[in-house]
Every structure is written in C-alpha cells, then in structure tokens.
Design an enzyme around this catalytic site. Structure first.
Site, PDB file in Angstrom:
ATOM      1  N   ASP A  84      11.774 -44.182  63.978  1.00 36.12           N
ATOM      2  CA  ASP A  84      11.368 -43.609  62.680  1.00 36.12           C
ATOM      3  C   ASP A  84      12.637 -43.348  61.899  1.00 36.12           C
ATOM      4  OD1 ASP A  84       8.562 -43.761  62.764  1.00 36.12           O
ATOM      5  OD2 ASP A  84       8.557 -42.053  64.320  1.00 36.12           O
ATOM      6  N   ASP A 112      16.754 -44.917  68.057  1.00 34.08           N
ATOM      7  CA  ASP A 112      15.372 -44.177  67.647  1.00 34.08           C
ATOM      8  C   ASP A 112      14.513 -45.253  66.824  1.00 34.08           C
ATOM      9  OD1 ASP A 112      13.575 -41.986  66.677  1.00 34.08           O
ATOM     10  OD2 ASP A 112      14.971 -41.618  64.954  1.00 34.08           O
TER      11      ASP A 112
HETATM   12 MG    MG Z   1      13.936 -40.483  63.776  1.00 34.44          MG
END
Ligand code: MG
Length: 171
Positions: A9, A7
């Site tokens: 963020d 991922d």
């Molecule tokens: Mg995230």
C-alpha cells in the site's frame, strides 16, 4: 542474489486514492487538495472513519497501480530476490483481495514471493522499500522511505519519490 522487500500500500498499490474516493462518495464532499483535505479531516477526529474503510471486503481489490511499479519490479525480479511484504493481517478481509490484485498486476511474481505478516521486523532482506517509518525502524537492512502524503515530514531515511528513482538506484 540480494533480497529486496517491497511494501504494497502506497508503494505499488494506491490505497490513498481509494480512501479519498470512498470519503467523497459517502460524505458528498469534494476534495480540492486530497492530501490537505484528508489530513484536516483526520485532525478533526476523522481517524476512526478513515481507518474503517480498509477493513471492508473489496477495498484492496481494485486499487490503482502506482505508476512505474510494474515495469521496474519486472526488471528487478531478474536481478534480485523480490518479496512483496504487506502487513495484511491488520485487515482480515484483505488477503484474498491482495493476492488476486497481485496476480492481475504483477503476474511475473510467484506465490513464494508474497509475505503477509503483522510485524515487519521479522523480515530478513537486504533492502526494504516502504512508506512507513515504523516498518523501516525495525528493519536490519537498508530502508528506503517511499514518498507518500502522510510521510512528507519524515526524515532520517533515504526517500524515493517514484519508481523511476528506485530504478536508478537498483538497476
Ligand atoms: Mg504501505
């Protein structure tokens, strides 16, 4: 080669600090303890305000890199098939910023290694490293919950607190 989906963020990009920065700039408040203060703000009905920030153009362009992620990803990239998987379609102005940010900070990743989607349950990989349980839930491989202020109360997934820990698991 095994595949690792990662991922963006709160895993490689520090979007939480940017939220705090904008919040302080626009309200004039100072956050002594960012986590506590922002969560109190959320509880008081500030959700709409905070959730509006990432919809602004440029929000994702100048985020700080999460400590250790560049070095570890560069090493992982030699041993695994790495994919950056971001639910970027939630923020329709974010995609150019995210691609430019990845080129700046992770130049060793190619364009075929970036996946922008809405629902991460479409992802087929052996591992997923993500700070949101909602993304780990629909994932078929082994999920790792990357430690973030908002997930401290979550259990049920193996938690990794830093890129140093990820390095110890995978390298
Ligand atoms: Mg995230």
């Amino acid at each position: 080669m095994q595949k690792i989906a990662i991922d963006m963020d709160e895993v490689i990009a520090d979007s939480f600090s940017k939220l705090c920065e904008i919040y302080c700039e626009e309200t004039g408040e100072e956050l002594e303890n960012e986590e506590e203060s922002l969560y109190r703000f959320l509880e008081k009905g500030g959700k709409k305000t905070l959730h509006a920030y990432p919809h602004r153009e440029g929000f994702f362009r100048n985020l700080q890199v999460i400590e250790g992620s560049q070095q570890v990803l560069e090493q992982l990239n030699k041993k695994y098939k790495l994919y950056i998987v971001s639910a970027a379609t939630e923020f329709d102005l974010s995609m150019n910023d995210k691609i430019a940010w990845l080129k700046d900070h992770f130049p060793f990743l190619g364009w075929k290694q970036v996946v922008f989607c809405g629902d991460k349950s479409i992802i087929d990989a052996d591992f997923l490293i993500d700070d949101h349980v909602k993304n780990l839930k629909g994932f078929n491989g082994k999920g790792y919950l990357f430690h973030a202020p908002h997930n401290i109360k979550e259990s049920g997934y193996e938690r990794v607190r830093s890129w140093k820990e990820v390095e110890e698991i995978f390298l």
